[in-house]
Design a protein around this motif. Sequence first.
Motif, PDB file in Angstrom:
ATOM      1  N   ARG A 362      18.123   3.305  -8.199  1.00 55.26           N
ATOM      2  CA  ARG A 362      17.476   2.219  -8.055  1.00 55.26           C
ATOM      3  C   ARG A 362      16.709   1.922  -6.843  1.00 55.26           C
ATOM      4  NH1 ARG A 362      21.587  -3.250  -7.708  1.00 55.26           N
ATOM      5  NH2 ARG A 362      22.971  -1.336  -7.170  1.00 55.26           N
ATOM      6  N   LEU A 363      15.399   1.431  -6.996  1.00 55.30           N
ATOM      7  CA  LEU A 363      14.502   0.805  -5.880  1.00 55.30           C
ATOM      8  C   LEU A 363      14.660  -0.291  -5.755  1.00 55.30           C
ATOM      9  CD1 LEU A 363      11.602   3.305  -7.197  1.00 55.30           C
ATOM     10  CD2 LEU A 363      13.836   3.987  -5.819  1.00 55.30           C
ATOM     11  N   LEU A 364      14.736  -0.888  -4.393  1.00 58.12           N
ATOM     12  CA  LEU A 364      14.847  -2.263  -4.058  1.00 58.12           C
ATOM     13  C   LEU A 364      13.926  -2.428  -2.679  1.00 58.12           C
ATOM     14  CD1 LEU A 364      18.277  -3.445  -5.150  1.00 58.12           C
ATOM     15  CD2 LEU A 364      16.265  -4.184  -6.043  1.00 58.12           C
ATOM     16  N   PRO A 365      12.727  -2.079  -2.552  1.00 53.71           N
ATOM     17  CA  PRO A 365      12.159  -1.858  -1.225  1.00 53.71           C
ATOM     18  C   PRO A 365      11.755  -3.016  -0.707  1.00 53.71           C
ATOM     19  CG  PRO A 365      10.606  -1.224  -2.829  1.00 53.71           C
ATOM     20  CD  PRO A 365      11.777  -1.439  -3.551  1.00 53.71           C
ATOM     21  N   PRO A 366      11.846  -3.271   0.649  1.00 52.33           N
ATOM     22  CA  PRO A 366      11.376  -4.713   1.343  1.00 52.33           C
ATOM     23  C   PRO A 366       9.771  -4.824   0.638  1.00 52.33           C
ATOM     24  CG  PRO A 366      11.692  -2.886   2.948  1.00 52.33           C
ATOM     25  CD  PRO A 366      11.901  -2.333   1.867  1.00 52.33           C
ATOM     26  N   LEU A 367       9.756  -6.212   0.337  1.00 52.46           N
ATOM     27  CA  LEU A 367       8.534  -6.815  -0.551  1.00 52.46           C
ATOM     28  C   LEU A 367       7.282  -6.506   0.359  1.00 52.46           C
ATOM     29  CD1 LEU A 367       9.615 -10.166  -2.323  1.00 52.46           C
ATOM     30  CD2 LEU A 367      10.104  -7.686  -2.877  1.00 52.46           C
ATOM     31  N   SER A 368       7.578  -6.327   1.781  1.00 48.25           N
ATOM     32  CA  SER A 368       6.356  -6.051   2.564  1.00 48.25           C
ATOM     33  C   SER A 368       6.085  -4.849   3.096  1.00 48.25           C
ATOM     34  CB  SER A 368       6.892  -6.690   3.958  1.00 48.25           C
ATOM     35  OG  SER A 368       8.089  -6.227   4.453  1.00 48.25           O
ATOM     36  N   ILE A 369       6.707  -3.574   2.286  1.00 50.27           N
ATOM     37  CA  ILE A 369       6.447  -2.177   2.416  1.00 50.27           C
ATOM     38  C   ILE A 369       5.102  -1.992   2.404  1.00 50.27           C
ATOM     39  CG2 ILE A 369       7.018  -1.784   0.033  1.00 50.27           C
ATOM     40  CD1 ILE A 369       8.059   0.934   1.001  1.00 50.27           C
ATOM     41  N   THR A 370       4.250  -1.003   3.113  1.00 48.67           N
ATOM     42  CA  THR A 370       3.046  -0.784   3.239  1.00 48.67           C
ATOM     43  C   THR A 370       2.602  -0.021   2.193  1.00 48.67           C
ATOM     44  OG1 THR A 370       3.224   1.104   4.387  1.00 48.67           O
ATOM     45  CG2 THR A 370       2.887  -0.953   5.611  1.00 48.67           C
ATOM     46  N   TRP A 371       1.423   0.245   1.501  1.00 48.74           N
ATOM     47  CA  TRP A 371       1.008   0.936   0.565  1.00 48.74           C
ATOM     48  C   TRP A 371       1.516   2.361   0.906  1.00 48.74           C
ATOM     49  CZ3 TRP A 371      -0.214  -0.120  -4.389  1.00 48.74           C
ATOM     50  CH2 TRP A 371      -0.475  -1.508  -4.752  1.00 48.74           C
ATOM     51  N   GLU A 372       0.854   2.659   2.263  1.00 44.25           N
ATOM     52  CA  GLU A 372       1.341   4.074   2.684  1.00 44.25           C
ATOM     53  C   GLU A 372       2.844   4.505   2.590  1.00 44.25           C
ATOM     54  OE1 GLU A 372       0.431   6.963   6.666  1.00 44.25           O
ATOM     55  OE2 GLU A 372       0.222   4.857   6.728  1.00 44.25           O
ATOM     56  N   GLN A 373       3.619   3.655   3.083  1.00 42.24           N
ATOM     57  CA  GLN A 373       4.997   3.935   3.052  1.00 42.24           C
ATOM     58  C   GLN A 373       5.406   4.279   1.579  1.00 42.24           C
ATOM     59  OE1 GLN A 373       6.176   0.581   5.222  1.00 42.24           O
ATOM     60  NE2 GLN A 373       6.194   1.579   7.205  1.00 42.24           N
ATOM     61  N   LEU A 374       4.904   3.147   0.779  1.00 38.45           N
ATOM     62  CA  LEU A 374       5.520   3.264  -0.699  1.00 38.45           C
ATOM     63  C   LEU A 374       4.798   4.391  -1.364  1.00 38.45           C
ATOM     64  CD1 LEU A 374       6.967   1.559  -2.779  1.00 38.45           C
ATOM     65  CD2 LEU A 374       4.969   0.350  -3.361  1.00 38.45           C
ATOM     66  N   ARG A 375       3.724   4.868  -1.196  1.00 39.25           N
ATOM     67  CA  ARG A 375       3.091   5.949  -1.708  1.00 39.25           C
ATOM     68  C   ARG A 375       4.082   7.259  -1.435  1.00 39.25           C
ATOM     69  NH1 ARG A 375      -1.842   3.339  -0.978  1.00 39.25           N
ATOM     70  NH2 ARG A 375      -2.866   2.693  -2.920  1.00 39.25           N
ATOM     71  N   TYR A 376       4.409   7.391  -0.206  1.00 34.72           N
ATOM     72  CA  TYR A 376       5.083   8.505   0.454  1.00 34.72           C
ATOM     73  C   TYR A 376       6.417   8.486  -0.272  1.00 34.72           C
ATOM     74  CZ  TYR A 376       7.886  11.443   3.307  1.00 34.72           C
ATOM     75  OH  TYR A 376       8.552  12.311   3.899  1.00 34.72           O
ATOM     76  N   ALA A 377       7.086   7.301  -0.313  1.00 32.76           N
ATOM     77  CA  ALA A 377       8.367   7.222  -1.084  1.00 32.76           C
ATOM     78  C   ALA A 377       8.331   7.727  -2.516  1.00 32.76           C
ATOM     79  CB  ALA A 377       8.906   5.698  -0.981  1.00 32.76           C
ATOM     80  N   VAL A 378       7.605   7.166  -3.191  1.00 29.62           N
ATOM     81  CA  VAL A 378       7.153   7.656  -4.525  1.00 29.62           C
ATOM     82  C   VAL A 378       7.067   9.091  -4.792  1.00 29.62           C
ATOM     83  CG1 VAL A 378       5.880   7.231  -6.795  1.00 29.62           C
ATOM     84  CG2 VAL A 378       6.675   5.472  -5.505  1.00 29.62           C
ATOM     85  N   ASP A 379       6.222   9.630  -3.757  1.00 31.99           N
ATOM     86  CA  ASP A 379       6.052  11.194  -3.800  1.00 31.99           C
ATOM     87  C   ASP A 379       7.239  12.023  -3.936  1.00 31.99           C
ATOM     88  OD1 ASP A 379       3.300  10.845  -4.208  1.00 31.99           O
ATOM     89  OD2 ASP A 379       2.745  11.224  -2.151  1.00 31.99           O
ATOM     90  N   VAL A 380       8.011  11.425  -2.641  1.00 36.01           N
ATOM     91  CA  VAL A 380       9.648  12.101  -2.335  1.00 36.01           C
ATOM     92  C   VAL A 380      10.261  11.803  -3.789  1.00 36.01           C
ATOM     93  CG1 VAL A 380      11.847  11.826  -1.223  1.00 36.01           C
ATOM     94  CG2 VAL A 380       9.357  12.036   0.069  1.00 36.01           C
ATOM     95  N   ILE A 381      10.227  10.739  -4.430  1.00 35.77           N
ATOM     96  CA  ILE A 381      11.142  10.479  -5.534  1.00 35.77           C
ATOM     97  C   ILE A 381      10.588  11.254  -6.721  1.00 35.77           C
ATOM     98  CG2 ILE A 381      11.820   8.715  -7.131  1.00 35.77           C
ATOM     99  CD1 ILE A 381      11.538   6.869  -4.757  1.00 35.77           C
ATOM    100  N   VAL A 382       9.284  11.340  -6.955  1.00 33.46           N
ATOM    101  CA  VAL A 382       8.886  12.021  -7.947  1.00 33.46           C
ATOM    102  C   VAL A 382       9.140  13.622  -7.960  1.00 33.46           C
ATOM    103  CG1 VAL A 382       6.800  12.957  -9.122  1.00 33.46           C
ATOM    104  CG2 VAL A 382       6.954  10.679  -8.676  1.00 33.46           C
ATOM    105  N   ALA A 383       9.123  14.100  -6.745  1.00 33.23           N
ATOM    106  CA  ALA A 383       9.472  15.549  -6.314  1.00 33.23           C
ATOM    107  C   ALA A 383      11.210  15.754  -6.490  1.00 33.23           C
ATOM    108  CB  ALA A 383       9.172  15.974  -4.944  1.00 33.23           C
ATOM    109  N   ALA A 384      11.951  14.953  -6.140  1.00 32.41           N
ATOM    110  CA  ALA A 384      13.373  14.749  -6.309  1.00 32.41           C
ATOM    111  C   ALA A 384      13.764  14.846  -7.775  1.00 32.41           C
ATOM    112  CB  ALA A 384      14.086  13.790  -5.595  1.00 32.41           C
ATOM    113  N   CYS A 385      13.077  14.181  -8.743  1.00 34.01           N
ATOM    114  CA  CYS A 385      13.396  13.953 -10.128  1.00 34.01           C
ATOM    115  C   CYS A 385      12.913  15.141 -10.798  1.00 34.01           C
ATOM    116  CB  CYS A 385      12.576  12.780 -10.680  1.00 34.01           C
ATOM    117  SG  CYS A 385      13.141  11.264 -10.086  1.00 34.01           S
ATOM    118  N   ALA A 386      12.051  16.004 -10.455  1.00 35.41           N
ATOM    119  CA  ALA A 386      11.428  17.330 -11.063  1.00 35.41           C
ATOM    120  C   ALA A 386      12.481  18.197 -11.531  1.00 35.41           C
ATOM    121  CB  ALA A 386      10.381  17.563 -10.504  1.00 35.41           C
ATOM    122  N   ASP A 387      12.517  18.672 -12.643  1.00 37.57           N
ATOM    123  CA  ASP A 387      13.396  19.640 -13.120  1.00 37.57           C
ATOM    124  C   ASP A 387      13.321  20.968 -12.086  1.00 37.57           C
ATOM    125  OD1 ASP A 387      14.535  18.197 -15.063  1.00 37.57           O
ATOM    126  OD2 ASP A 387      13.276  18.667 -16.362  1.00 37.57           O
TER     127      ASP A 387
END
Length: 387
Positions: A362-387
């Motif tokens: 589940r993702l519930l980031p601060p609504l004010s999260i920067t685009w840079e922070q959000l993109r980094y977080a998504v990169d890490v999440i995508v890598a963690a989900c990969a088989d």
Amino acid sequence: MNIFEMDNTYVANTYGRFPIEIVSGKGAMVVDSNGKEYVDMGSGIAVNTFGIADDEWVKAVTEQLNTLQHMSNLYYTRPCAQLAKLLCEKTGMKKVFFGNSGAEANECAIKVARKYAMQTKGSDYYTILTLKNSFHGRTLTTLAATGQDVFHSQFLPLTEGFVYAEANNIDDVKSKVAEHKIAAIMFETVQGEGGVLPLDEQFVKEMKQIADENDILLIVDEVQTGNGRTGKLYGYMHYGITPDLFTTAKGLGGGLPIGACVMSEKVQNVLQSSDHGSTFGGNPVACAGAINVISRLTDEFLAEVQAKSDMVFERLSKADGVISVSGKGLMIGIETKKDASAVITECRENGVLVIKAKNKVRLLPPLSITWEQLRYAVDVIVAACAD
């Protein structure tokens, strides 16, 4: 003793904590006791609307703290009245009762519904219809309102007067309304603890129609979905309806405990003197923080929340190891091929804090999260989900 030993020794064992101590932060970044930084994609379970130590929020809260921290509801205080006015003006509602949490806000809504039904139909009209897979709080009454047996079994008997219908099954709702003397229908527009599952628009509109036709109150639980979380000020605004009552908490205070039961014209005068109360409800400091939060949730800001959401949905829906993505705005559930707990651990090890809802990340980031922070977080999440 270190912090882990101290906590385990003296704090009730009700939480399965992650093995880190958070000591500070700024915005969407938090720091643990070893100095490691993380992007916080949980925001205190949708509480820290503008992240940690937001300058504007801190200024508003500190100024009030240095002026008047508490007086009780025996007296008038300006922040309480100003926040109520702001909530009503932004939603078209008429009255607000303030408590300290989402569960308290839901308890208030249930009391309003039962008193209204008793006055208009009779004392046997007290049953509240909620949805299976819902979550409405941890008091005995809001546990009873919660449509998940897993939360019930150890605390019986619960408060009587609740029945449950299948989400997105309007025939089941109609059947329960015909079978029981219903005072109100209560639901979340996105079932958060149930797996971040949005209700179908047609289903919500049909529940509203049933409620109107039968003089049944419609209560929307906006504890997690409210205050900009879904890309609208409140989640019900996605569905083209106006409830008779809605409840909210979590992100309203931006980090301080506050809950609100917000009432329409139809029920604005149901509660009278001594019908309800809360020692800390409408606390000046909590209200000052909430005024700051609500006043900053402009249409432009919410449009950016939705744009961030679109990016996250697009990236994750195409990611290896992701079965499905659900939710609205920056309230997002990820069904993964890997066990969700393993994904959460890998994300944490790589500097991103995510949480869980049932079998989902589940993702519930601060609504004010920067685009840079959000993109980094998504990169890490995508890598963690990969088989």
